[in-house]
Scaffold this active site. Structure first.
Site, short mmCIF file in Angstrom:
data_model
loop_
_atom_site.label_atom_id
_atom_site.label_comp_id
_atom_site.label_asym_id
_atom_site.label_seq_id
_atom_site.Cartn_x
_atom_site.Cartn_y
_atom_site.Cartn_z
N ASN A 86 4.13 3.31 -10.52
CA ASN A 86 2.95 3.37 -11.37
C ASN A 86 1.68 3.70 -10.60
O ASN A 86 0.76 4.31 -11.16
CB ASN A 86 2.79 2.03 -12.09
CG ASN A 86 1.42 1.87 -12.71
OD1 ASN A 86 1.10 2.48 -13.73
ND2 ASN A 86 0.58 1.05 -12.08
N VAL A 88 -4.68 6.44 -21.42
CA VAL A 88 -4.68 4.98 -21.50
C VAL A 88 -6.05 4.40 -21.16
O VAL A 88 -6.77 4.92 -20.30
CB VAL A 88 -3.61 4.40 -20.55
CG1 VAL A 88 -3.45 2.89 -20.77
CG2 VAL A 88 -2.27 5.09 -20.75
N LYS A 125 1.13 15.48 -10.46
CA LYS A 125 2.05 15.01 -11.49
C LYS A 125 3.18 16.01 -11.72
O LYS A 125 4.31 15.62 -12.01
CB LYS A 125 1.30 14.72 -12.78
CG LYS A 125 0.36 13.52 -12.68
CD LYS A 125 1.09 12.25 -12.24
CE LYS A 125 0.20 11.03 -12.25
NZ LYS A 125 0.90 9.79 -11.82
N ALA A 140 -5.92 18.93 -8.64
CA ALA A 140 -5.17 18.08 -7.72
C ALA A 140 -4.30 17.09 -8.47
O ALA A 140 -3.12 16.89 -8.15
CB ALA A 140 -6.12 17.35 -6.77
N TYR A 141 -4.86 16.46 -9.49
CA TYR A 141 -4.10 15.49 -10.28
C TYR A 141 -2.96 16.17 -11.03
O TYR A 141 -1.82 15.69 -11.02
CB TYR A 141 -5.04 14.79 -11.26
CG TYR A 141 -4.36 13.70 -12.08
CD1 TYR A 141 -4.10 12.45 -11.52
CD2 TYR A 141 -3.98 13.94 -13.40
CE1 TYR A 141 -3.48 11.46 -12.27
CE2 TYR A 141 -3.35 12.95 -14.15
CZ TYR A 141 -3.11 11.71 -13.58
OH TYR A 141 -2.49 10.73 -14.32
N VAL A 161 -19.29 16.43 -8.08
CA VAL A 161 -20.15 16.60 -6.92
C VAL A 161 -19.52 17.44 -5.83
O VAL A 161 -20.16 17.75 -4.84
CB VAL A 161 -20.55 15.23 -6.33
CG1 VAL A 161 -21.38 14.45 -7.34
CG2 VAL A 161 -19.31 14.43 -5.93
N ASP A 174 0.87 -1.17 0.00
CA ASP A 174 0.00 0.00 0.00
C ASP A 174 0.91 1.22 0.00
O ASP A 174 1.56 1.51 1.01
CB ASP A 174 -0.90 -0.01 1.23
CG ASP A 174 -1.84 1.18 1.30
OD1 ASP A 174 -1.71 2.10 0.46
OD2 ASP A 174 -2.70 1.21 2.21
#
Length: 251
Positions: free
Chosen positions: A91, A203, A174, A169-170, A103, A64
């Site tokens: 990954n 992907v 990155k 956020a993503y 939401v 984890d």
């Protein structure tokens, strides 16, 4: 199962499905022994069974990436069972904004904390745990699976296909992962370890929510080629670089 001809051992985090599993299969085809890092032990074992049926030398470790103790235990298990680690593919990642943004406030700090915990701190924790093994390798490789959505240049370029996507956020996670790539590459410049970021493209996986698999143009096995290229770099290959299937990606 076929006999491996390559002594290298690779750990793929989040390796039990999607891009991680495709990458494990791709590395296995090159004779690399693959260790699947999976949060769910049953799913990890299932992935290993499938890989072995395909002729890949594979095993699994419970991992984890959000849990530092789990990363430490996984590193110790790899050391005990394999005695080495040559390739780390960071990954494992999440994109909760794929559903949460519909939401909730996309600038919700809790959303950022959750995303950074996995996408950035997870990579930091796993890399720190296995780094002693990688440094002892004849040619250690760290591959951080990033995205052009983490490229500040792309995000500011109206001509970029990623310009219109707003998942703060993503994207920020990155960009931070790319910063980690550069810092580690400089830190390890005196060793044989190479650290690079790759963008596998958009992907066909479950990462972007239930509609992503149908909408994305790139099959996981094709995207895995980009990851494998960085994992299998020759000694004269780059370190501290960011690239995709078409070549160099601007930071």
């Amino acid at each position: 199962m076929t006999t491996t001809t390559d002594p290298r051992v690779a750990l793929v985090t989040g390796g039990n499905r999607g891009l991680g599993l495709a990458t494990a299969r791709r590395l296995g085809r090159e004779g690399v022994t693959v260790v699947i890092g999976a949060r769910d032990a049953d799913r990890g074992r299932a992935a290993v069974r499938g890989l072995r049926e395909a002729g890949v030398w594979a095993s699994a470790v419970p991992l984890d990436v959000d849990d530092e103790a789990s990363a430490t235990a996984a590193a110790e298990q790899i050391r005990r069972e394999h005695g080495r680690l040559d390739i780390l593919v960071n990954n494992a990642g999440i994109l909760p904004e794929a559903t949460a943004a519909r939401v909730a406030d996309p600038l919700d700090p809790e959303l950022f904390l959750r995303t950074f915990r996995t996408n950035v701190l997870g990579a930091v924790g796993v890399t720190a745990a296995v780094l002693p093994l990688l440094v002892r390798s004849d040619g250690g490789r760290v591959v951080n699976v990033s995205s052009r959505m983490g490229s500040l240049s792309d995000q500011l370029d109206p001509a970029s296909p990623y310009h219109g996507l707003v998942v703060p956020a993503y994207q920020a996670s990155k960009a931070a992962l790319n910063g980690l790539t550069v810092a580690l590459a400089k830190k390890l410049a005196g060793t044989r370890v190479k650290v690079n970021s790759v963008c596998p493209g958009w992907v066909q996986t479950d990462l972007g929510g239930p509609d992503n698999r149908a909408a994305a143009p790139t099959p996981a096995h094709q995207a895995a080629d980009v990851v494998a290229r960085a994992a299998l770099l020759d000694d004269d290959g780059p370190s501290g670089s960011f690239f995709d299937a078409d070549g160099s990606v601007p930071w």
